[in-house]
Write a protein that holds these residues in place. Structure first.
Motif, PDB file in Angstrom:
ATOM      1  N   SER A   1      50.362  51.731  34.091  1.00 55.39           N
ATOM      2  CA  SER A   1      50.160  52.184  32.722  1.00 55.39           C
ATOM      3  C   SER A   1      51.081  53.350  32.382  1.00 55.39           C
ATOM      4  N   SER A   2      51.583  53.331  31.149  1.00 57.99           N
ATOM      5  CA  SER A   2      52.363  54.453  30.632  1.00 57.99           C
ATOM      6  C   SER A   2      51.574  55.235  29.587  1.00 57.99           C
ATOM      7  N   ALA A   3      50.284  54.904  29.432  1.00 60.70           N
ATOM      8  CA  ALA A   3      49.461  55.512  28.382  1.00 60.70           C
ATOM      9  C   ALA A   3      48.729  56.754  28.898  1.00 60.70           C
ATOM     10  N   ASP A   4      49.470  57.654  29.525  1.00 57.91           N
ATOM     11  CA  ASP A   4      48.837  58.812  30.143  1.00 57.91           C
ATOM     12  C   ASP A   4      48.158  59.734  29.129  1.00 57.91           C
ATOM     13  N   GLY A   5      48.636  59.746  27.893  1.00 58.14           N
ATOM     14  CA  GLY A   5      48.057  60.626  26.890  1.00 58.14           C
ATOM     15  C   GLY A   5      46.883  60.040  26.136  1.00 58.14           C
ATOM     16  N   ALA A   6      46.455  58.839  26.490  1.00 57.28           N
ATOM     17  CA  ALA A   6      45.353  58.193  25.767  1.00 57.28           C
ATOM     18  C   ALA A   6      44.051  58.963  25.955  1.00 57.28           C
ATOM     19  N   ARG A   7      43.190  58.928  24.952  1.00 48.56           N
ATOM     20  CA  ARG A   7      41.907  59.634  25.005  1.00 48.56           C
ATOM     21  C   ARG A   7      40.848  58.870  25.801  1.00 48.56           C
ATOM     22  N   VAL A   8      41.069  57.583  25.998  1.00 53.24           N
ATOM     23  CA  VAL A   8      40.049  56.735  26.617  1.00 53.24           C
ATOM     24  C   VAL A   8      40.607  56.057  27.861  1.00 53.24           C
ATOM     25  N   ASP A   9      39.826  56.094  28.929  1.00 53.12           N
ATOM     26  CA  ASP A   9      40.117  55.347  30.148  1.00 53.12           C
ATOM     27  C   ASP A   9      39.303  54.064  30.163  1.00 53.12           C
ATOM     28  N   VAL A  10      39.946  52.964  30.472  1.00 56.82           N
ATOM     29  CA  VAL A  10      39.260  51.696  30.720  1.00 56.82           C
ATOM     30  C   VAL A  10      39.523  51.322  32.176  1.00 56.82           C
ATOM     31  N   GLU A  11      38.456  51.146  32.922  1.00 49.89           N
ATOM     32  CA  GLU A  11      38.571  50.801  34.338  1.00 49.89           C
ATOM     33  C   GLU A  11      38.145  49.347  34.534  1.00 49.89           C
ATOM     34  N   ILE A  12      38.896  48.640  35.341  1.00 46.56           N
ATOM     35  CA  ILE A  12      38.624  47.231  35.652  1.00 46.56           C
ATOM     36  C   ILE A  12      38.146  47.142  37.097  1.00 46.56           C
ATOM     37  N   THR A  13      37.155  46.304  37.333  1.00 46.55           N
ATOM     38  CA  THR A  13      36.575  46.208  38.666  1.00 46.55           C
ATOM     39  C   THR A  13      37.622  45.912  39.742  1.00 46.55           C
ATOM     40  N   PRO A  14      37.554  46.610  40.871  1.00 48.80           N
ATOM     41  CA  PRO A  14      38.400  46.270  42.016  1.00 48.80           C
ATOM     42  C   PRO A  14      37.758  45.225  42.923  1.00 48.80           C
ATOM     43  N   LEU A  15      36.571  44.746  42.555  1.00 51.51           N
ATOM     44  CA  LEU A  15      35.791  43.873  43.440  1.00 51.51           C
ATOM     45  C   LEU A  15      35.937  42.394  43.107  1.00 51.51           C
ATOM     46  N   ALA A  16      36.730  42.071  42.077  1.00 53.22           N
ATOM     47  CA  ALA A  16      36.909  40.667  41.690  1.00 53.22           C
ATOM     48  C   ALA A  16      38.343  40.455  41.231  1.00 53.22           C
ATOM     49  N   GLU A  17      38.858  39.247  41.436  1.00 49.44           N
ATOM     50  CA  GLU A  17      40.190  38.882  40.970  1.00 49.44           C
ATOM     51  C   GLU A  17      40.055  38.267  39.582  1.00 49.44           C
ATOM     52  N   LEU A  18      40.588  38.948  38.582  1.00 51.86           N
ATOM     53  CA  LEU A  18      40.517  38.473  37.207  1.00 51.86           C
ATOM     54  C   LEU A  18      41.924  38.175  36.696  1.00 51.86           C
ATOM     55  N   SER A  19      42.070  37.100  35.942  1.00 51.40           N
ATOM     56  CA  SER A  19      43.347  36.795  35.315  1.00 51.40           C
ATOM     57  C   SER A  19      43.669  37.849  34.260  1.00 51.40           C
ATOM     58  N   SER A  20      44.908  37.863  33.797  1.00 43.36           N
ATOM     59  CA  SER A  20      45.274  38.793  32.734  1.00 43.36           C
ATOM     60  C   SER A  20      44.442  38.549  31.482  1.00 43.36           C
ATOM     61  N   GLY A  21      44.204  37.281  31.153  1.00 41.92           N
ATOM     62  CA  GLY A  21      43.412  36.976  29.972  1.00 41.92           C
ATOM     63  C   GLY A  21      41.981  37.478  30.085  1.00 41.92           C
ATOM     64  N   LYS A  22      41.359  37.228  31.225  1.00 48.21           N
ATOM     65  CA  LYS A  22      39.987  37.692  31.443  1.00 48.21           C
ATOM     66  C   LYS A  22      39.930  39.213  31.437  1.00 48.21           C
ATOM     67  N   THR A  23      40.903  39.852  32.071  1.00 43.82           N
ATOM     68  CA  THR A  23      40.934  41.310  32.106  1.00 43.82           C
ATOM     69  C   THR A  23      41.061  41.875  30.703  1.00 43.82           C
ATOM     70  N   ALA A  24      41.910  41.272  29.892  1.00 45.43           N
ATOM     71  CA  ALA A  24      42.087  41.731  28.515  1.00 45.43           C
ATOM     72  C   ALA A  24      40.781  41.636  27.735  1.00 45.43           C
ATOM     73  N   ALA A  25      40.056  40.540  27.920  1.00 51.08           N
ATOM     74  CA  ALA A  25      38.777  40.374  27.226  1.00 51.08           C
ATOM     75  C   ALA A  25      37.771  41.435  27.656  1.00 51.08           C
ATOM     76  N   GLN A  26      37.717  41.715  28.955  1.00 48.56           N
ATOM     77  CA  GLN A  26      36.765  42.701  29.461  1.00 48.56           C
ATOM     78  C   GLN A  26      37.129  44.112  29.003  1.00 48.56           C
ATOM     79  N   ALA A  27      38.419  44.423  28.974  1.00 47.06           N
ATOM     80  CA  ALA A  27      38.857  45.729  28.475  1.00 47.06           C
ATOM     81  C   ALA A  27      38.514  45.887  27.000  1.00 47.06           C
ATOM     82  N   GLY A  28      38.697  44.821  26.239  1.00 45.87           N
ATOM     83  CA  GLY A  28      38.327  44.870  24.828  1.00 45.87           C
ATOM     84  C   GLY A  28      36.850  45.105  24.632  1.00 45.87           C
ATOM     85  N   HIS A  29      36.030  44.494  25.473  1.00 43.95           N
ATOM     86  CA  HIS A  29      34.580  44.659  25.374  1.00 43.95           C
ATOM     87  C   HIS A  29      34.180  46.089  25.725  1.00 43.95           C
ATOM     88  N   ALA A  30      34.780  46.644  26.780  1.00 45.61           N
ATOM     89  CA  ALA A  30      34.457  48.018  27.173  1.00 45.61           C
ATOM     90  C   ALA A  30      34.840  49.007  26.077  1.00 45.61           C
TER      91      ALA A  30
END
Length: 205
Positions: A113-142
């Motif tokens: 990530s190059s978004a170091d100045g962003a106000r919000v952190d979104v963390e994705i689970t390290p315990l499952a392998e998610l595709s880019s599409g699935k990850t994008a959906a989960q980040a949007g939900h969070a």
């Protein structure tokens, strides 16, 4: 809610840019005046009162241009462009969306990530392998869950930043301590087996 990621085969976007752009697009759509009190308000309200699902598709060339005609919000971030659409029924979909593929939406993961100045952190689970599409959906939900629980002062500060987020995958030891983050529990319809915590969002200290 449908999200579409632009795919340029010769120069694919970075995975992290796609994930961050998707989160921004979701919140920008929800914060749009048309979604709050205007012409999109009824559809958005109906969706938020029911099952809040997000589906990520990919499009290139003419198909990407075609979906720009449908109601929604496009975000350009880093190497990525993502459009979030006003929520509607899964069937029938507008023809321009129905043509687009869902499964196998994957983008290169070498870049951080190059978004170091962003106000919000979104963390994705390290315990499952998610595709880019699935990850994008989960980040949007969070990002949506965090937006919805914020007071107006916090929203205004985030709004001024374009609702930027910084996405990352924490170490398993850090993931074990959620703190005060909002948490996404995915129903397990795709890519994960049963209810699974997939993403979190928090204001950066």
């Amino acid at each position: 809610m449908q999200l579409v990621v632009e795919r340029v085969r010769a120069d694919p976007s970075a995975h992290v840019d796609v994930v961050e752009a998707a989160a921004q697009a979701v919140v920008q759509l929800l914060d749009d005046e048309r979604a709050r009190t205007g012409e999109w308000a009824a559809e958005v309200r109906h969706w938020r009162e029911g099952w809040i699902r997000k589906v990520v598709r990919r499009a290139d060339g003419a198909r990407w241009e075609a979906v720009q005609e449908l109601p929604g919000v496009t975000v350009a971030h880093g190497s990525a462009r993502v459009r979030a659409f006003v929520p509607g029924p899964l069937s029938p979909l507008p023809k321009a969306l129905g043509k687009l593929q869902v499964g196998g939406t994957e983008f290169p993961r070498e870049k951080g990530s190059s978004a170091d100045g962003a106000r919000v952190d979104v963390e994705i689970t390290p315990l499952a392998e998610l595709s880019s599409g699935k990850t994008a959906a989960q980040a949007g939900h969070a990002a949506q869950l965090l937006y919805e629980q914020m007071d107006e002062a916090a929203r205004e500060a985030w709004r001024a930043d374009g609702f930027a987020v910084r996405a990352s995958v924490p170490a398993e030891s850090d993931w074990a301590e959620p703190g005060e983050a909002v948490r996404v529990i995915d129903a397990g319809l795709t890519e994960v087996d049963g209810p699974t915590e997939t993403a979190r969002a928090r204001l950066r200290a």
